[in-house]
Design a protein around this motif. Structure first.
Motif, PDB file in Angstrom:
ATOM      1  N   UNK A 183      -7.013 -22.365  15.619  1.00  0.00           N
ATOM      2  CA  UNK A 183      -7.357 -21.647  14.400  1.00  0.00           C
ATOM      3  C   UNK A 183      -6.499 -22.176  13.257  1.00  0.00           C
ATOM      4  N   UNK A 184      -7.147 -22.594  12.199  1.00  0.00           N
ATOM      5  CA  UNK A 184      -6.438 -23.264  11.113  1.00  0.00           C
ATOM      6  C   UNK A 184      -5.398 -22.405  10.426  1.00  0.00           C
ATOM      7  N   UNK A 185      -5.582 -21.095  10.407  1.00  0.00           N
ATOM      8  CA  UNK A 185      -4.636 -20.212   9.723  1.00  0.00           C
ATOM      9  C   UNK A 185      -3.450 -19.848  10.602  1.00  0.00           C
ATOM     10  N   UNK A 238      -3.945  -3.318   3.707  1.00  0.00           N
ATOM     11  CA  UNK A 238      -2.834  -4.242   3.447  1.00  0.00           C
ATOM     12  C   UNK A 238      -3.315  -5.388   2.559  1.00  0.00           C
ATOM     13  N   UNK A 239      -4.477  -5.939   2.915  1.00  0.00           N
ATOM     14  CA  UNK A 239      -5.053  -7.047   2.159  1.00  0.00           C
ATOM     15  C   UNK A 239      -5.358  -6.630   0.720  1.00  0.00           C
ATOM     16  N   UNK A 257      -4.768 -11.553  -0.580  1.00  0.00           N
ATOM     17  CA  UNK A 257      -5.180 -12.326   0.597  1.00  0.00           C
ATOM     18  C   UNK A 257      -4.101 -13.291   1.095  1.00  0.00           C
ATOM     19  N   UNK A 258      -3.287 -13.832   0.199  1.00  0.00           N
ATOM     20  CA  UNK A 258      -2.232 -14.742   0.643  1.00  0.00           C
ATOM     21  C   UNK A 258      -1.232 -14.020   1.532  1.00  0.00           C
ATOM     22  N   UNK A 259      -0.829 -12.826   1.127  1.00  0.00           N
ATOM     23  CA  UNK A 259       0.069 -12.038   1.963  1.00  0.00           C
ATOM     24  C   UNK A 259      -0.639 -11.599   3.240  1.00  0.00           C
ATOM     25  N   UNK A 260      -1.945 -11.346   3.140  1.00  0.00           N
ATOM     26  CA  UNK A 260      -2.713 -11.002   4.333  1.00  0.00           C
ATOM     27  C   UNK A 260      -2.747 -12.144   5.327  1.00  0.00           C
ATOM     28  N   UNK A 267      -1.266 -12.100   9.206  1.00  0.00           N
ATOM     29  CA  UNK A 267      -2.001 -12.485  10.413  1.00  0.00           C
ATOM     30  C   UNK A 267      -1.279 -13.589  11.180  1.00  0.00           C
ATOM     31  N   UNK A 268      -0.729 -14.550  10.454  1.00  0.00           N
ATOM     32  CA  UNK A 268       0.001 -15.649  11.100  1.00  0.00           C
ATOM     33  C   UNK A 268       1.217 -15.112  11.839  1.00  0.00           C
TER      34      UNK A 268
END
Length: 220
Positions: free
Chosen positions: A119-121, A161-162, A167-170, A174-175
């Motif tokens: 998964x790229x993220x 949260x998002x 989205x960047x913090x989201x 997730x990472x």
């Protein structure tokens, strides 16, 4: 192609300009030289074995080896002389460019294969890789009468949260979650994969209920 002709004593009696250039040797140094002295020790043994096979059996079918020199890779082929029955000929084709291209292609394919599974993220396995592993492990453990456990994880309140932090913090969230799960799994056979947007799945071969409950609590 480099061409060398040698006699029954394996002494070189002819070398064309390409052969001289391959070994960076003048004619006076190469002529009379023992043919196996041109290559490295390991390749010398393989070449000697080919020459012996030809001299004893007269079999020229598929008589070639690949050797590495300092500056090139050669495909070395042994053939009978057209002129003198008591001599043999070595034909050397420089395959450096081809071998380098094949190596680079193989490395690129391996990288693509790895990327296709990740998964790229989050940098854990993706859904496609999980599906492949599930099918494989299901079949294996069914045959072995073993246990296969699956954990599904959903991140609570991730949409809130998002929406709050962006989205960047989201993505960072997730990472971090994916890597935290991955750090808990100790065995190479235990796999965490991103199943969906904020969903993760953990595949645990040969894991009983007590072990699953322990891991689930650790992950929480």
């Amino acid at each position: 192609n480099g061409i060398i002709e040698f006699d029954q004593n394996q002494r070189i009696i002819y070398a064309n300009p390409a052969a001289l250039d391959i070994f960076s040797m003048p004619p006076e140094k190469m002529l009379g030289c023992h043919v196996t002295q041109l290559f490295q020790a390991e390749d010398d043994e393989r070449l000697s074995s080919l020459i012996k096979s030809i001299q004893t059996k007269g079999d020229f079918s598929d008589q070639h080896i690949k050797v590495s020199l300092d500056k090139c890779i050669l495909n070395v082929c042994l053939v009978p002389s057209d002129i003198n029955q008591n001599t043999h000929v070595i034909i050397m084709e420089d395959i450096t460019v081809r071998e380098t291209a094949q190596k680079e292609l193989l490395e690129a394919n391996n990288k693509l294969e790895v990327l296709a599974r990740i998964d790229g993220l989050t940098e854990v396995s993706n859904r496609r890789h999980f599906d492949e592993l599930l099918h494989k492990e299901w079949g294996r453990l069914r045959r072995e009468k073993g246990e296969l456990t699956l954990l599904l994880c959903d991140v609570d309140y991730f949409k809130n949260y998002n929406d709050t932090y962006g989205h960047l913090m989201g993505d960072t969230c997730l990472t971090n979650i994916a890597q935290a799960i991955n750090a808990i799994l100790q065995r190479p056979s235990d796999i965490v994969a991103r199943y969906g947007g904020d969903e993760f799945v953990i595949l645990l071969p040969n894991t009983n209920l007590d072990g699953v409950v322990y891991l689930a609590e650790e992950i929480q």
